[in-house]
Design a protein around this motif. Structure first.
Motif, PDB file in Angstrom:
ATOM      1  N   SER A  87       0.822  -1.267  -0.082  1.00  0.00           N
ATOM      2  CA  SER A  87       0.050   0.128   0.068  1.00  0.00           C
ATOM      3  C   SER A  87       1.053   1.303  -0.146  1.00  0.00           C
ATOM      4  O   SER A  87       0.441   2.298  -0.921  1.00  0.00           O
ATOM      5  N   GLY A  88       2.184   1.293   0.578  1.00  0.00           N
ATOM      6  CA  GLY A  88       2.992   2.283   0.911  1.00  0.00           C
ATOM      7  C   GLY A  88       3.517   2.874  -0.735  1.00  0.00           C
ATOM      8  O   GLY A  88       3.551   3.940  -1.212  1.00  0.00           O
ATOM      9  N   ILE A  89       3.710   1.614  -1.541  1.00  0.00           N
ATOM     10  CA  ILE A  89       4.183   1.740  -2.846  1.00  0.00           C
ATOM     11  C   ILE A  89       3.156   2.366  -3.868  1.00  0.00           C
ATOM     12  O   ILE A  89       3.367   3.176  -4.555  1.00  0.00           O
ATOM     13  N   ILE A  90       1.892   1.791  -3.551  1.00  0.00           N
ATOM     14  CA  ILE A  90       0.875   2.274  -4.395  1.00  0.00           C
ATOM     15  C   ILE A  90       0.476   4.066  -4.085  1.00  0.00           C
ATOM     16  O   ILE A  90       0.427   4.701  -5.117  1.00  0.00           O
ATOM     17  N   ILE A  91       0.779   4.238  -2.940  1.00  0.00           N
ATOM     18  CA  ILE A  91       0.665   5.457  -2.475  1.00  0.00           C
ATOM     19  C   ILE A  91       1.815   6.451  -3.120  1.00  0.00           C
ATOM     20  O   ILE A  91       1.371   7.436  -3.547  1.00  0.00           O
ATOM     21  N   PHE A  92       3.102   5.893  -3.119  1.00  0.00           N
ATOM     22  CA  PHE A  92       4.088   6.529  -3.859  1.00  0.00           C
ATOM     23  C   PHE A  92       3.803   6.831  -5.322  1.00  0.00           C
ATOM     24  O   PHE A  92       4.141   7.927  -5.825  1.00  0.00           O
ATOM     25  N   VAL A  93       3.322   5.796  -5.790  1.00  0.00           N
ATOM     26  CA  VAL A  93       3.121   5.843  -7.401  1.00  0.00           C
ATOM     27  C   VAL A  93       1.854   6.877  -7.463  1.00  0.00           C
ATOM     28  O   VAL A  93       1.793   7.529  -8.374  1.00  0.00           O
ATOM     29  N   GLY A  94       0.892   6.578  -6.828  1.00  0.00           N
ATOM     30  CA  GLY A  94      -0.441   7.375  -7.056  1.00  0.00           C
ATOM     31  C   GLY A  94      -0.123   8.849  -6.596  1.00  0.00           C
ATOM     32  O   GLY A  94      -0.677   9.888  -7.396  1.00  0.00           O
ATOM     33  N   VAL A  95       0.885   9.549  -5.782  1.00  0.00           N
ATOM     34  CA  VAL A  95       1.164  10.721  -5.713  1.00  0.00           C
ATOM     35  C   VAL A  95       1.805  11.518  -6.943  1.00  0.00           C
ATOM     36  O   VAL A  95       1.335  12.460  -7.206  1.00  0.00           O
ATOM     37  N   ALA A  96       2.269  10.754  -7.825  1.00  0.00           N
ATOM     38  CA  ALA A  96       2.744  11.230  -9.160  1.00  0.00           C
ATOM     39  C   ALA A  96       1.820  11.501 -10.127  1.00  0.00           C
ATOM     40  O   ALA A  96       1.729  12.810 -10.496  1.00  0.00           O
ATOM     41  N   PHE A  97       0.555  10.777  -9.927  1.00  0.00           N
ATOM     42  CA  PHE A  97      -0.590  11.071 -10.722  1.00  0.00           C
ATOM     43  C   PHE A  97      -1.298  12.245 -10.209  1.00  0.00           C
ATOM     44  O   PHE A  97      -1.736  13.194 -10.757  1.00  0.00           O
ATOM     45  N   LEU A  98      -1.394  12.504  -8.986  1.00  0.00           N
ATOM     46  CA  LEU A  98      -1.916  13.403  -8.124  1.00  0.00           C
ATOM     47  C   LEU A  98      -1.553  14.777  -8.375  1.00  0.00           C
ATOM     48  O   LEU A  98      -1.892  15.845  -8.339  1.00  0.00           O
ATOM     49  N   LEU A  99      -0.072  14.701  -8.208  1.00  0.00           N
ATOM     50  CA  LEU A  99       0.764  15.946  -8.355  1.00  0.00           C
ATOM     51  C   LEU A  99       0.694  16.344  -9.929  1.00  0.00           C
ATOM     52  O   LEU A  99       0.510  17.681 -10.257  1.00  0.00           O
ATOM     53  N   TYR A 100       0.687  15.406 -10.842  1.00  0.00           N
ATOM     54  CA  TYR A 100       0.460  15.960 -12.161  1.00  0.00           C
ATOM     55  C   TYR A 100      -1.114  16.459 -12.536  1.00  0.00           C
ATOM     56  O   TYR A 100      -1.042  17.626 -13.191  1.00  0.00           O
ATOM     57  N   GLY A 101      -1.900  15.967 -11.915  1.00  0.00           N
ATOM     58  CA  GLY A 101      -3.488  16.779 -11.990  1.00  0.00           C
ATOM     59  C   GLY A 101      -3.286  17.797 -11.598  1.00  0.00           C
ATOM     60  O   GLY A 101      -3.947  18.934 -11.880  1.00  0.00           O
ATOM     61  N   LEU A 102      -2.570  18.286  -9.973  1.00  0.00           N
ATOM     62  CA  LEU A 102      -2.504  19.361  -9.429  1.00  0.00           C
ATOM     63  C   LEU A 102      -1.840  20.450 -10.604  1.00  0.00           C
ATOM     64  O   LEU A 102      -2.313  21.660 -10.555  1.00  0.00           O
TER      65      LEU A 102
END
Length: 103
Positions: free
Chosen positions: A8-23
């Motif tokens: 779940s920590g790895i998923i969060i780490f990768v997911g933050v990249a998508f969220l930062l791109y959207g931001l």
């Protein structure tokens, strides 16, 4: 349970990249904001957001369990199993609530 916490920590780490791109895209101007708003209306985007939220919620609940174990609570085998079951149940409830909130 520990390996799921790490995954779940790895998923969060990768997911933050998508969220930062959207931001970044949403802050680039009105056109970028409209594009992100369109993207977030799609089923796939909602699924990705729900997946990231699910990983975050599980990671939070499991992290709290690990902190309690570091304090000496539920370190024995039987109480550790009970704490793991409670972690799964609480996580599932929170993940379902997050799914209702996203959709």
């Amino acid at each position: 349970m520990s390996i799921l916490h790490r995954i779940s920590g790895i998923i969060i780490f990768v997911g933050v990249a998508f969220l930062l791109y959207g931001l970044d895209l949403s802050l680039s101007g009105e056109d970028g904001f409209a594009r992100v708003s369109e993207l977030l209306d799609s089923f796939l985007a909602k699924l990705i957001i729900w997946g990231i939220l699910s990983a975050l919620l599980y990671h939070l609940v499991a992290g709290i369990k690990h902190l309690l174990m570091d304090m000496g609570i539920a370190e024995e085998l039987e109480s550790g199993r009970l704490a793991a079951k409670i972690t799964v149940v609480v996580s599932i409830v929170l993940i379902i609530l997050a799914g209702v909130w996203v959709w």
